[in-house]
Write an enzyme that holds these catalytic residues in place. Structure first.
Site, PDB file in Angstrom:
ATOM      1  N   ALA A   1      41.006 -22.923   8.351  1.00  0.00           N
ATOM      2  CA  ALA A   1      42.217 -22.649   8.764  1.00  0.00           C
ATOM      3  C   ALA A   1      43.400 -23.899   8.464  1.00  0.00           C
ATOM      4  O   ALA A   1      44.567 -23.594   8.192  1.00  0.00           O
ATOM      5  CB  ALA A   1      42.138 -22.468  10.579  1.00  0.00           C
TER       6      ALA A   1
ATOM      7  N   HIS B   1      35.110 -51.701  20.263  1.00  0.00           N
ATOM      8  CA  HIS B   1      33.837 -51.757  21.000  1.00  0.00           C
ATOM      9  C   HIS B   1      33.910 -51.618  22.251  1.00  0.00           C
ATOM     10  O   HIS B   1      34.732 -52.153  23.062  1.00  0.00           O
ATOM     11  CB  HIS B   1      33.102 -53.209  20.537  1.00  0.00           C
TER      12      HIS B   1
HETATM   13  P1  FAD Z   1      43.608 -14.798   8.610  1.00  0.00           P
HETATM   14  O1  FAD Z   1      43.122 -15.764   9.827  1.00  0.00           O
HETATM   15  O2  FAD Z   1      42.117 -13.975   8.499  1.00  0.00           O
HETATM   16  O3  FAD Z   1      44.783 -14.074   9.068  1.00  0.00           O
HETATM   17  C1  FAD Z   1      45.325 -13.035   8.655  1.00  0.00           C
HETATM   18  C2  FAD Z   1      46.067 -12.165   9.309  1.00  0.00           C
HETATM   19  O4  FAD Z   1      46.320 -10.902   8.492  1.00  0.00           O
HETATM   20  C3  FAD Z   1      45.109 -11.397  10.239  1.00  0.00           C
HETATM   21  O5  FAD Z   1      45.567 -11.394  11.481  1.00  0.00           O
HETATM   22  C4  FAD Z   1      45.288  -9.824   9.708  1.00  0.00           C
HETATM   23  O6  FAD Z   1      45.270  -8.927  10.897  1.00  0.00           O
HETATM   24  C5  FAD Z   1      46.393  -9.800   9.094  1.00  0.00           C
HETATM   25  N1  FAD Z   1      46.583  -8.877   8.119  1.00  0.00           N
HETATM   26  C6  FAD Z   1      45.947  -8.947   7.043  1.00  0.00           C
HETATM   27  N2  FAD Z   1      46.214  -7.699   6.120  1.00  0.00           N
HETATM   28  C7  FAD Z   1      47.252  -7.204   6.519  1.00  0.00           C
HETATM   29  C8  FAD Z   1      48.306  -6.188   6.155  1.00  0.00           C
HETATM   30  N3  FAD Z   1      48.277  -5.531   5.081  1.00  0.00           N
HETATM   31  N4  FAD Z   1      49.328  -5.891   7.144  1.00  0.00           N
HETATM   32  C9  FAD Z   1      49.232  -6.762   8.398  1.00  0.00           C
HETATM   33  N5  FAD Z   1      48.699  -7.604   8.744  1.00  0.00           N
HETATM   34  C10 FAD Z   1      47.541  -7.910   7.911  1.00  0.00           C
HETATM   35  N6  FAD Z   1      38.101 -22.437  10.007  1.00  0.00           N
HETATM   36  C11 FAD Z   1      38.343 -23.834  10.583  1.00  0.00           C
HETATM   37  O7  FAD Z   1      39.071 -24.178   9.702  1.00  0.00           O
HETATM   38  N7  FAD Z   1      37.673 -24.110  11.540  1.00  0.00           N
HETATM   39  C12 FAD Z   1      36.721 -23.540  12.215  1.00  0.00           C
HETATM   40  O8  FAD Z   1      36.043 -24.037  13.022  1.00  0.00           O
HETATM   41  C13 FAD Z   1      36.416 -22.247  11.837  1.00  0.00           C
HETATM   42  N8  FAD Z   1      35.555 -21.378  12.537  1.00  0.00           N
HETATM   43  C14 FAD Z   1      35.396 -19.970  11.977  1.00  0.00           C
HETATM   44  C15 FAD Z   1      34.572 -19.255  12.733  1.00  0.00           C
HETATM   45  C16 FAD Z   1      34.381 -17.987  12.418  1.00  0.00           C
HETATM   46  C17 FAD Z   1      33.129 -16.879  13.283  1.00  0.00           C
HETATM   47  C18 FAD Z   1      34.999 -17.398  11.375  1.00  0.00           C
HETATM   48  C19 FAD Z   1      34.972 -16.032  10.932  1.00  0.00           C
HETATM   49  C20 FAD Z   1      36.010 -18.279  10.505  1.00  0.00           C
HETATM   50  C21 FAD Z   1      36.126 -19.764  11.028  1.00  0.00           C
HETATM   51  N9  FAD Z   1      37.050 -20.252  10.218  1.00  0.00           N
HETATM   52  C22 FAD Z   1      37.114 -21.798  10.748  1.00  0.00           C
HETATM   53  C23 FAD Z   1      37.790 -19.909   9.119  1.00  0.00           C
HETATM   54  C24 FAD Z   1      39.228 -19.574   9.608  1.00  0.00           C
HETATM   55  O9  FAD Z   1      39.277 -18.645  10.802  1.00  0.00           O
HETATM   56  C25 FAD Z   1      40.250 -18.985   8.177  1.00  0.00           C
HETATM   57  O10 FAD Z   1      39.999 -19.729   7.085  1.00  0.00           O
HETATM   58  C26 FAD Z   1      41.510 -18.827   8.751  1.00  0.00           C
HETATM   59  O11 FAD Z   1      41.704 -17.919   9.935  1.00  0.00           O
HETATM   60  C27 FAD Z   1      42.357 -18.197   7.477  1.00  0.00           C
HETATM   61  O12 FAD Z   1      43.561 -18.066   7.791  1.00  0.00           O
HETATM   62  P2  FAD Z   1      44.572 -17.078   7.057  1.00  0.00           P
HETATM   63  O13 FAD Z   1      45.707 -17.069   7.792  1.00  0.00           O
HETATM   64  O14 FAD Z   1      44.469 -17.203   5.662  1.00  0.00           O
HETATM   65  O15 FAD Z   1      43.973 -15.556   7.321  1.00  0.00           O
END
Ligand code: FAD
Length: 464
Positions: free
Chosen positions: A313, A436
């Site tokens: 994230a 500490h």
């Molecule tokens: P995403 O968070 O996947 O967001 C993408 C968004 O786009 C979604 O809301 C989706 O609905 C929307 N979307 C996709 N396609 C379309 C479309 N065509 N039209 C409209 N909307 C669309 N990372 C950490 O750094 N720390 C953690 O502790 C951590 N824990 C995790 C635990 C789990 C169980 C999982 C599964 C992942 C975890 N991650 C963690 C990873 C982290 O969640 C992702 O790396 C991060 O959310 C990626 O962000 P993003 O914005 O690229 O995509």
């Protein structure tokens, strides 16, 4: 300038806020709820669940702290899930509030790229809205990978998407994949009473981290009575009599109430229009970007889990900010030298920069310093003595990697992230006075140990 962002996850929503701060007219297209995987089915819900199980584990240990608890101690699965939902809802409302205050338009629906300036949004009621923009940020994120031969019915065979919304606690759970997701979810369920087995194809859980680090976690898993089967794969997964039956590569069969597939994630590109309009992908099927996060189509940028960088994230958010600045005229690059890796198990695990096994594979000469938490007054006082800090430095004394396994490892890492990110030396950071008693003394002692100058306890490598 009009900027449209597809996806409201930690990549997309931060990109949108940054764009609004820089004066753009911003539209976010999100098919679900803002917050993405991170807030809805990822980082935050898992951490909320782990906070509940850590509370339970703490209460179970209360007597060793001189606290007597009479009566029955039990977990309430529905209440744990309700607490998690409340935290998620509050954080999502926070993003919506920020969108509102920054006049960011949120269009709920599925966005499909039509050309470099046009997105077709299909709303839940089937109506279509066209969003036009000067620049587009793709932040579609990722979805769990499920091998097509697994009968993924979302009830018996599930992924992290489903496990975080369960209404009933399973009696037994097979977890396929001992990575971060499998380890965190496995420990949560085991602590509240589910029988948990983790199957890991690699030599140990958290296969990216060094063996000595992962073995510390596996030692705790053994105490927790989590069965970890390493060096083995799942050849076949079936649903028989409403139970998951896994046949392993060593011939063994395991039957559980549910099986969680946690073998990785892939970019969320289905029907996105990305390939149709000619955006190039990498060999790994991710969206290809240049060092400024721009795709091969001018004006379209991609960030987060969609591209070939760490699927985290905080990486997505940083990329979101940089992509927007570049879309609005800057030429910035993301500094990937110090990406923190965090695992929120007990003990926590964290790392930054290179691991020892990476350095060895690259043939880099390095010096290592290590310090065990058990020798620290603060660790003894809080009753969390498991684990160690390990720091790697190159021949110029520059800190090039660090791993921490132990109490508050994820928070402690920041000092070493700063050191790796800024190219600081062992001497520079080790010279700083550390409070500490504090767990951060472990970092200082490990740094001193790189030069053989550790004053406390003979720094002995923890045997894997
Ligand atoms: P995403 O968070 O996947 O967001 C993408 C968004 O786009 C979604 O809301 C989706 O609905 C929307 N979307 C996709 N396609 C379309 C479309 N065509 N039209 C409209 N909307 C669309 N990372 C950490 O750094 N720390 C953690 O502790 C951590 N824990 C995790 C635990 C789990 C169980 C999982 C599964 C992942 C975890 N991650 C963690 C990873 C982290 O969640 C992702 O790396 C991060 O959310 C990626 O962000 P993003 O914005 O690229 O995509």
């Amino acid at each position: 300038m009009k900027i449209a962002v597809i996806g409201g996850g930690p990549g997309g929503y931060i990109a949108a806020i940054k764009a609004a701060m820089l004066g753009a007219e911003v539209t976010v297209i999100e098919k679900h709820r803002v917050g993405g995987t991170c807030l809805n089915v990822g980082c935050i819900p898992t951490k909320a669940l782990l906070a509940s199980s850590a509370m339970l584990a703490g209460i179970r240990e209360a007597e060793s702290f001189g606290i007597k608890i009479d009566g029955n101690i039990a977990s309430d699965f529905s209440a744990i899930m309700a607490r998690k939902d409340k935290i998620v809802d509050q954080l999502i409302a926070g993003i919506e509030f920020l969108f509102d205050k920054r006049e960011i338009q949120l269009v709920n629906g599925f966005g499909k790229l039509v050309d470099k300036n046009t997105i077709e949004v299909t709303k839940e009621d089937g109506t279509i809205e066209i969003v036009n923009a000067d620049k587009i940020i793709l932040a579609n994120g990722s979805v769990p990978v499920v091998p097509p031969v697994f009968p993924y019915d979302k009830k018996v065979i599930i992924t992290s998407d489903e496990v975080l919304g369960l209404e009933k606690q399973p009696e037994s759970l097979l977890i396929i994949g001992g990575g971060v997701i499998g380890s965190e979810i496995g420990q949560f369920f085991r602590t509240i009473g589910t029988e948990v087995t983790i199957i890991e194809r690699g030599e140990h859980v958290l296969s990216f981290e060094d063996k000595d680090v992962a073995k510390q976690l596996q030692r705790q898993f053994k105490k927790d009575k989590i069965k970890v089967m390493a060096d083995v794969g799942v050849d076949k997964l079936e649903i028989v009599d409403n139970k998951a039956v896994a046949t392993l590569s060593n011939g063994k069969q395991i039957t559980t109430e549910m099986a969680l597939v946690a073998v990785g994630r892939k970019p969320n590109l289905a029907n996105s229009g990305v390939q149709e309009i000619g955006i190039e992908l990498t060999e790994r099927g991710k969206v290809k970007v240049d060092e400024y996060l721009q795709t091969n189509i001018e004006g379209i940028y991609a960030i987060g889990d969609l591209i070939d960088t760490a699927m985290l994230a905080h990486v997505a958010s940083k990329e979101g900010m940089v992509a927007v600045e570049n879309a609005m005229g800057a030429s910035k690059k993301v500094n990937y030298a110090a990406v923190p890796r965090c695992v929120y198990t007990e003990p926590e695990v964290s790392g930054v920069g290179k691991t020892e096994k990476q350095l060895q594979a690259e043939g880099v000469e390095y010096h290592v310093g290590q310090f065990d938490f058990r020798a620290l007054g603060k660790a003894q006082a809080i009753g969390h003595i498991q684990g160690f800090v390990k720091v790697m430095a190159d021949h110029d004394d520059k800190i090039i990697g660090a791993s921490i396994v132990g109490p508050h490892a994820t928070d402690l890492l920041t000092e070493l992230s700063l050191a790796v990110g800024l190219g600081l030396t062992v001497e520079q950071v080790g010279d700083i006075i550390h409070a500490h008693p504090s767990l951060s003394e472990g970092l200082m002692e490990a740094l001193h140990d790189v030069h053989g100058e550790c004053c406390h306890a003979a720094p002995k490598l923890v045997k894997a």
